[in-house]
Design a protein around this motif. Structure first.
Motif, PDB file in Angstrom:
ATOM      1  N   ARG A   1       0.823  -1.216   0.000  1.00 62.18           N
ATOM      2  CA  ARG A   1       0.000   0.000   0.000  1.00 62.18           C
ATOM      3  C   ARG A   1       0.861   1.273   0.000  1.00 62.18           C
ATOM      4  O   ARG A   1       0.353   2.348  -0.301  1.00 62.18           O
ATOM      5  CB  ARG A   1      -0.965  -0.021   1.195  1.00 62.18           C
ATOM      6  CG  ARG A   1      -1.969  -1.167   1.147  1.00 62.18           C
ATOM      7  CD  ARG A   1      -3.008  -1.070   2.237  1.00 62.18           C
ATOM      8  NE  ARG A   1      -3.708  -2.327   2.426  1.00 62.18           N
ATOM      9  CZ  ARG A   1      -4.770  -2.716   1.728  1.00 62.18           C
ATOM     10  NH1 ARG A   1      -5.237  -1.932   0.768  1.00 62.18           N
ATOM     11  NH2 ARG A   1      -5.340  -3.874   1.960  1.00 62.18           N
ATOM     12  N   SER A   2       2.169   1.132   0.263  1.00 60.88           N
ATOM     13  CA  SER A   2       3.062   2.304   0.168  1.00 60.88           C
ATOM     14  C   SER A   2       3.117   2.829  -1.262  1.00 60.88           C
ATOM     15  O   SER A   2       3.471   3.993  -1.487  1.00 60.88           O
ATOM     16  CB  SER A   2       4.476   1.924   0.596  1.00 60.88           C
ATOM     17  OG  SER A   2       4.476   1.258   1.825  1.00 60.88           O
TER      18      SER A   2
ATOM     19  N   THR B   1       0.466   2.979  -3.305  1.00 63.03           N
ATOM     20  CA  THR B   1      -0.862   3.417  -3.759  1.00 63.03           C
ATOM     21  C   THR B   1      -0.954   4.917  -3.490  1.00 63.03           C
ATOM     22  O   THR B   1      -0.211   5.463  -2.670  1.00 63.03           O
ATOM     23  CB  THR B   1      -1.984   2.679  -2.991  1.00 63.03           C
ATOM     24  OG1 THR B   1      -1.882   2.995  -1.597  1.00 63.03           O
ATOM     25  CG2 THR B   1      -1.897   1.176  -3.222  1.00 63.03           C
ATOM     26  N   HIS B   2      -1.903   5.562  -4.193  1.00 63.34           N
ATOM     27  CA  HIS B   2      -1.961   7.037  -4.071  1.00 63.34           C
ATOM     28  C   HIS B   2      -3.373   7.537  -3.782  1.00 63.34           C
ATOM     29  O   HIS B   2      -3.590   8.731  -3.657  1.00 63.34           O
ATOM     30  CB  HIS B   2      -1.434   7.667  -5.376  1.00 63.34           C
ATOM     31  CG  HIS B   2      -0.099   7.140  -5.772  1.00 63.34           C
ATOM     32  ND1 HIS B   2       1.063   7.426  -5.078  1.00 63.34           N
ATOM     33  CD2 HIS B   2       0.271   6.263  -6.755  1.00 63.34           C
ATOM     34  CE1 HIS B   2       2.088   6.800  -5.637  1.00 63.34           C
ATOM     35  NE2 HIS B   2       1.642   6.093  -6.652  1.00 63.34           N
TER      36      HIS B   2
ATOM     37  N   ARG C   1      -7.006   7.647  -1.465  1.00 66.75           N
ATOM     38  CA  ARG C   1      -7.305   7.796  -0.030  1.00 66.75           C
ATOM     39  C   ARG C   1      -7.449   6.436   0.664  1.00 66.75           C
ATOM     40  O   ARG C   1      -7.081   6.257   1.806  1.00 66.75           O
ATOM     41  CB  ARG C   1      -8.598   8.613   0.123  1.00 66.75           C
ATOM     42  CG  ARG C   1      -8.961   9.007   1.545  1.00 66.75           C
ATOM     43  CD  ARG C   1      -9.791  10.295   1.529  1.00 66.75           C
ATOM     44  NE  ARG C   1     -10.976  10.088   0.683  1.00 66.75           N
ATOM     45  CZ  ARG C   1     -12.193   9.798   1.189  1.00 66.75           C
ATOM     46  NH1 ARG C   1     -12.354   9.675   2.494  1.00 66.75           N
ATOM     47  NH2 ARG C   1     -13.239   9.653   0.403  1.00 66.75           N
ATOM     48  N   HIS C   2      -7.970   5.468  -0.096  1.00 64.57           N
ATOM     49  CA  HIS C   2      -8.235   4.159   0.527  1.00 64.57           C
ATOM     50  C   HIS C   2      -7.095   3.163   0.313  1.00 64.57           C
ATOM     51  O   HIS C   2      -7.216   1.993   0.649  1.00 64.57           O
ATOM     52  CB  HIS C   2      -9.548   3.589  -0.044  1.00 64.57           C
ATOM     53  CG  HIS C   2     -10.742   4.438   0.269  1.00 64.57           C
ATOM     54  ND1 HIS C   2     -11.217   4.638   1.558  1.00 64.57           N
ATOM     55  CD2 HIS C   2     -11.538   5.185  -0.541  1.00 64.57           C
ATOM     56  CE1 HIS C   2     -12.269   5.462   1.526  1.00 64.57           C
ATOM     57  NE2 HIS C   2     -12.477   5.812   0.259  1.00 64.57           N
ATOM     58  N   HIS C   3      -5.995   3.638  -0.334  1.00 62.69           N
ATOM     59  CA  HIS C   3      -4.854   2.740  -0.592  1.00 62.69           C
ATOM     60  C   HIS C   3      -5.338   1.454  -1.271  1.00 62.69           C
ATOM     61  O   HIS C   3      -5.021   0.340  -0.851  1.00 62.69           O
ATOM     62  CB  HIS C   3      -4.126   2.410   0.712  1.00 62.69           C
ATOM     63  CG  HIS C   3      -3.610   3.636   1.411  1.00 62.69           C
ATOM     64  ND1 HIS C   3      -2.598   4.421   0.893  1.00 62.69           N
ATOM     65  CD2 HIS C   3      -4.003   4.244   2.563  1.00 62.69           C
ATOM     66  CE1 HIS C   3      -2.377   5.451   1.701  1.00 62.69           C
ATOM     67  NE2 HIS C   3      -3.218   5.364   2.727  1.00 62.69           N
ATOM     68  N   THR C   4      -6.052   1.635  -2.356  1.00 64.90           N
ATOM     69  CA  THR C   4      -6.673   0.498  -3.054  1.00 64.90           C
ATOM     70  C   THR C   4      -5.639  -0.373  -3.764  1.00 64.90           C
ATOM     71  O   THR C   4      -4.783   0.137  -4.486  1.00 64.90           O
ATOM     72  CB  THR C   4      -7.687   1.036  -4.090  1.00 64.90           C
ATOM     73  OG1 THR C   4      -8.571   1.951  -3.426  1.00 64.90           O
ATOM     74  CG2 THR C   4      -8.464  -0.101  -4.721  1.00 64.90           C
TER      75      THR C   4
ATOM     76  N   PRO D   1       0.124  -0.664  -8.399  1.00 67.36           N
ATOM     77  CA  PRO D   1       0.994  -0.646  -7.197  1.00 67.36           C
ATOM     78  C   PRO D   1       2.178  -1.591  -7.334  1.00 67.36           C
ATOM     79  O   PRO D   1       3.303  -1.265  -6.950  1.00 67.36           O
ATOM     80  CB  PRO D   1       0.060  -1.073  -6.065  1.00 67.36           C
ATOM     81  CG  PRO D   1      -1.319  -0.796  -6.556  1.00 67.36           C
ATOM     82  CD  PRO D   1      -1.275  -1.006  -8.042  1.00 67.36           C
TER      83      PRO D   1
END
Ligand SMILES: OB(O)c1ccc2cc[nH]c2c1
Length: 234
Positions: free
Chosen positions: A38-39, A41-42, A44-47, A65
């Motif tokens: 998740r680092s 992802t960009h 809000r929910h780190h999808t 990702p």
């Protein structure tokens, strides 16, 4: 051997700091870094997942990702790593692969979840590094993390200097070149609940002990893994 492990469950890998594997890291014989997918992802929910094209149950891990994660890990790499992707649909993990990766300078483990990782990730990665999709057995877990824990233990114990007595690696089950299962082991007491240690092991006659152990190995292999005997005779 250095490993990058990419996962959405970093805490799964806390056990690696225990026992022999953790001791090997503290001794500087191996090292690894765990990364949260998740680092990369960009939103809000780190999808990290989405619905599968073509329909079907479950979700598929998005390629974006993973692509960014692999780009970063490659940019930082001193040498081109091998990407190891655990999957029930992979080639069988083996002691031979464990030896191969124990000698590797850098590997990257990609832990899938849900229904797996978008197939284009492995295809893209293969244009930049060796990729091995690997199964640890004919059963299905909920993700790649447990498979990576198992492979890390199998690999790290083969790194020179990790186990106290390298001889102990020679006669174990699936030792490369032997192909036979390990003979049964006994220790004190010599008699336990009416079960006695086989006399030959008390004889001090090394030739007879070795012959007995070889026979027990073949007997055990024939009983539970006859496929290994065929390979052994091949
Ligand atoms: O059984 B397995 O080794 C395995 C590996 C990866 C994934 C990803 C989703 N389910 C998985 C199962």
């Amino acid at each position: 051997m250095y490993a990058d492990i990419v996962t959405i469950f970093p805490d799964y890998f806390a056990p690696l700091d225990l026992s022999l594997v953790g001791k090997a890291r503290r001794a500087g014989l191996v090292n690894w870094q765990v990364h949260d997918l998740r680092s990369w992802t960009h939103d809000r929910h780190h999808t990290v997942d989405d619905t599968p094209y073509g329909g079907g149950a479950g979700m598929v891990m998005k390629p974006e990702p993973w692509g960014e994660a692999l780009d970063d890990l490659l940019d930082r790499a001193w040498s081109t790593p091998t990407l190891i992707i655990p999957t029930p649909a992979g080639e069988p993990f083996s002691q031979a692969l464990a030896y191969e990766w124990a000698a590797a300078s850098h590997v990257v483990f990609a832990c899938g979840r849900y229904e797996g990782i978008d197939a284009r990730v492995a295809q893209y990665a293969a244009t930049r590094m060796p990729v091995r999709e690997v199964s640890i057995g004919d059963y299905v877990l909920n993700g790649g993390e447990v498979a990576v824990l198992a492979m890390m233990e199998a690999i790290v114990r083969l790194v020179p200097g990790v186990v106290g007595n390298p001889e102990s690696l020679v006669e174990e089950s699936h030792a490369v070149g032997s192909g036979l299962l390990e003979y049964p082991a006994y220790t004190k007491p010599v008699s336990w609940r009416g079960w006695d240690v086989p006399e030959v092991l008390l004889s001090g006659h090394h030739g007879r002990v070795e012959a007995w152990r070889q026979e027990r190995s073949r007997e055990r292999t024939a009983a539970v893994r006859p496929d290994l005997l065929d390979a052994d005779n091949a």
